[in-house]
Motif scaffolding. Sequence first.
Motif, PDB file in Angstrom:
ATOM      1  N   GLY A 236      -9.286  18.287  -5.909  1.00 49.59           N
ATOM      2  CA  GLY A 236     -10.198  19.347  -6.295  1.00 49.59           C
ATOM      3  C   GLY A 236     -10.779  20.059  -5.094  1.00 49.59           C
ATOM      4  N   THR A 237     -11.695  20.978  -5.367  1.00 48.10           N
ATOM      5  CA  THR A 237     -12.361  21.792  -4.363  1.00 48.10           C
ATOM      6  C   THR A 237     -13.761  21.267  -4.138  1.00 48.10           C
ATOM      7  OG1 THR A 237     -11.084  23.767  -4.935  1.00 48.10           O
ATOM      8  CG2 THR A 237     -13.223  24.128  -3.890  1.00 48.10           C
ATOM      9  N   THR A 238     -14.216  21.295  -2.896  1.00 50.53           N
ATOM     10  CA  THR A 238     -15.565  20.836  -2.592  1.00 50.53           C
ATOM     11  C   THR A 238     -16.302  21.889  -1.784  1.00 50.53           C
ATOM     12  OG1 THR A 238     -16.878  18.959  -1.816  1.00 50.53           O
ATOM     13  CG2 THR A 238     -15.004  19.621  -0.442  1.00 50.53           C
ATOM     14  N   PHE A 239     -17.559  21.609  -1.438  1.00 52.42           N
ATOM     15  CA  PHE A 239     -18.411  22.545  -0.717  1.00 52.42           C
ATOM     16  C   PHE A 239     -19.113  21.786   0.407  1.00 52.42           C
ATOM     17  CE2 PHE A 239     -18.023  23.688  -5.117  1.00 52.42           C
ATOM     18  CZ  PHE A 239     -17.823  25.059  -5.130  1.00 52.42           C
ATOM     19  N   LEU A 240     -19.101  22.351   1.601  1.00 49.65           N
ATOM     20  CA  LEU A 240     -19.738  21.703   2.738  1.00 49.65           C
ATOM     21  C   LEU A 240     -20.437  22.733   3.620  1.00 49.65           C
ATOM     22  CD1 LEU A 240     -17.060  19.102   3.911  1.00 49.65           C
ATOM     23  CD2 LEU A 240     -19.233  18.622   2.801  1.00 49.65           C
ATOM     24  N   PRO A 241     -21.571  22.351   4.207  1.00 50.41           N
ATOM     25  CA  PRO A 241     -22.232  23.248   5.160  1.00 50.41           C
ATOM     26  C   PRO A 241     -21.427  23.344   6.449  1.00 50.41           C
ATOM     27  CG  PRO A 241     -23.374  21.148   5.025  1.00 50.41           C
ATOM     28  CD  PRO A 241     -22.344  21.127   3.958  1.00 50.41           C
ATOM     29  N   ALA A 242     -21.499  24.491   7.079  1.00 48.68           N
ATOM     30  CA  ALA A 242     -20.686  24.767   8.257  1.00 48.68           C
ATOM     31  C   ALA A 242     -20.844  23.743   9.382  1.00 48.68           C
ATOM     32  CB  ALA A 242     -20.995  26.178   8.766  1.00 48.68           C
ATOM     33  N   PRO A 243     -22.058  23.298   9.746  1.00 45.57           N
ATOM     34  CA  PRO A 243     -22.160  22.376  10.887  1.00 45.57           C
ATOM     35  C   PRO A 243     -21.501  21.020  10.644  1.00 45.57           C
ATOM     36  CG  PRO A 243     -24.284  22.644   9.816  1.00 45.57           C
ATOM     37  CD  PRO A 243     -23.389  23.680   9.241  1.00 45.57           C
ATOM     38  N   LEU A 244     -21.461  20.569   9.398  1.00 43.06           N
ATOM     39  CA  LEU A 244     -20.810  19.294   9.120  1.00 43.06           C
ATOM     40  C   LEU A 244     -19.302  19.448   9.066  1.00 43.06           C
ATOM     41  CD1 LEU A 244     -23.171  17.654   6.484  1.00 43.06           C
ATOM     42  CD2 LEU A 244     -23.181  17.473   8.959  1.00 43.06           C
ATOM     43  N   LEU A 245     -18.856  20.574   8.546  1.00 42.59           N
ATOM     44  CA  LEU A 245     -17.420  20.806   8.492  1.00 42.59           C
ATOM     45  C   LEU A 245     -16.846  20.896   9.904  1.00 42.59           C
ATOM     46  CD1 LEU A 245     -15.080  21.263   6.529  1.00 42.59           C
ATOM     47  CD2 LEU A 245     -15.505  23.712   6.725  1.00 42.59           C
ATOM     48  N   ALA A 246     -17.645  21.417  10.845  1.00 44.79           N
ATOM     49  CA  ALA A 246     -17.181  21.545  12.220  1.00 44.79           C
ATOM     50  C   ALA A 246     -16.926  20.185  12.864  1.00 44.79           C
ATOM     51  CB  ALA A 246     -18.211  22.327  13.039  1.00 44.79           C
ATOM     52  N   ARG A 247     -17.531  19.131  12.328  1.00 45.28           N
ATOM     53  CA  ARG A 247     -17.347  17.793  12.886  1.00 45.28           C
ATOM     54  C   ARG A 247     -16.089  17.110  12.357  1.00 45.28           C
ATOM     55  NH1 ARG A 247     -22.181  15.437  15.026  1.00 45.28           N
ATOM     56  NH2 ARG A 247     -23.909  16.918  15.017  1.00 45.28           N
ATOM     57  N   LEU A 248     -15.464  17.716  11.369  1.00 44.70           N
ATOM     58  CA  LEU A 248     -14.290  17.105  10.764  1.00 44.70           C
ATOM     59  C   LEU A 248     -13.012  17.687  11.343  1.00 44.70           C
ATOM     60  CD1 LEU A 248     -15.360  17.132   7.017  1.00 44.70           C
ATOM     61  CD2 LEU A 248     -15.404  15.202   8.577  1.00 44.70           C
ATOM     62  N   ASN A 249     -11.975  16.893  11.309  1.00 46.64           N
ATOM     63  CA  ASN A 249     -10.658  17.362  11.706  1.00 46.64           C
ATOM     64  C   ASN A 249      -9.943  17.862  10.455  1.00 46.64           C
ATOM     65  OD1 ASN A 249      -8.254  17.873  12.995  1.00 46.64           O
ATOM     66  ND2 ASN A 249      -7.610  15.734  13.067  1.00 46.64           N
ATOM     67  N   VAL A 250     -10.153  19.143  10.137  1.00 44.35           N
ATOM     68  CA  VAL A 250      -9.570  19.715   8.925  1.00 44.35           C
ATOM     69  C   VAL A 250      -8.110  20.069   9.199  1.00 44.35           C
ATOM     70  CG1 VAL A 250      -9.726  21.570   7.247  1.00 44.35           C
ATOM     71  CG2 VAL A 250     -11.811  20.602   8.208  1.00 44.35           C
TER      72      VAL A 250
END
Length: 298
Positions: A236-250
């Motif tokens: 499915g689709t999720t939602f994340l704030p930009a500063p936390l997403l930046a910490r992930l290896n997408v």
Amino acid sequence: MDLRALRYFIETVRQNSFTLAAEKLHVTQSTVSKMIRQLEDEIGQPLLSREGRQLRLTDVGRILFARGQEALGVMQELSREVADLTALTRGELTVGMPPMINLLFSPVVKAFCERYPGLRLTLQENGGQVIEQQVASGELEVGVTILPADPALELASRHYGRYPILVVGPRHAPWAQSPEVAISALQDEPLVLLPDDFSLTRRLRAAFDEARLTPRVAAQSGQWDFLVAMAAAGLGTTFLPAPLLARLNVGDELAVRPLAAPGIDWDVALIWKPRRYLSHAARAWLAVCEEVLVPSTP
């Protein structure tokens, strides 16, 4: 009335489970059950109705739960005032903080612990809505949530950061073909969200309500990295704030898009109850947050 038994009862109601309450309180399940039975014997009325694995409050239980939270809040406030006699040379402070926000406060925690080594700082993780209720009842002095907080609780707040919420999901999802995503484009998409007691989920559900849409929730988890893992697995689709997403290896298997205007912002704020006594430790925490998160400008 035994305040410890009252605390065990309140935690059991919050967790809707004897087992989870025992884990939270660091005691055995039999101890929790025994204390609640003693409380029921003292009052002379059942407090909980057990329906399979679900716990239901009786009429008396609802009154005790509401008034009990107030009583614990008064007792904790009394303890804080007495402890203040040592003026920060010893003592403790518990700050309510949602799991997704704690990374932003790492510099604050470091500065606070270095400046006040005699104070024991505890970060109590919960969803934003739970933290708001705990601060309003007096169980916590200060906490962190996502604005807007529940206006009925009449909390004071200090805003410390605003970040856009991004849509994250499989690259093959229909919405991923556009440069930005409208809420209406997610009407039939399976969603993986944080639990309902998280402020971000409250904001998202409000956005769907405003669009007169019902979100299709496939799964919920309190761990933001697990939400991304489920999105990467195509659940499915999720939602994340930009500063936390930046910490992930997408990886390449995930699409990331901003929400279309007006969008949803992640407004991080400290909250406390106005006109209520704040310990020196809580005031010191607020001061360190002001210093670290809002640097002075020349």
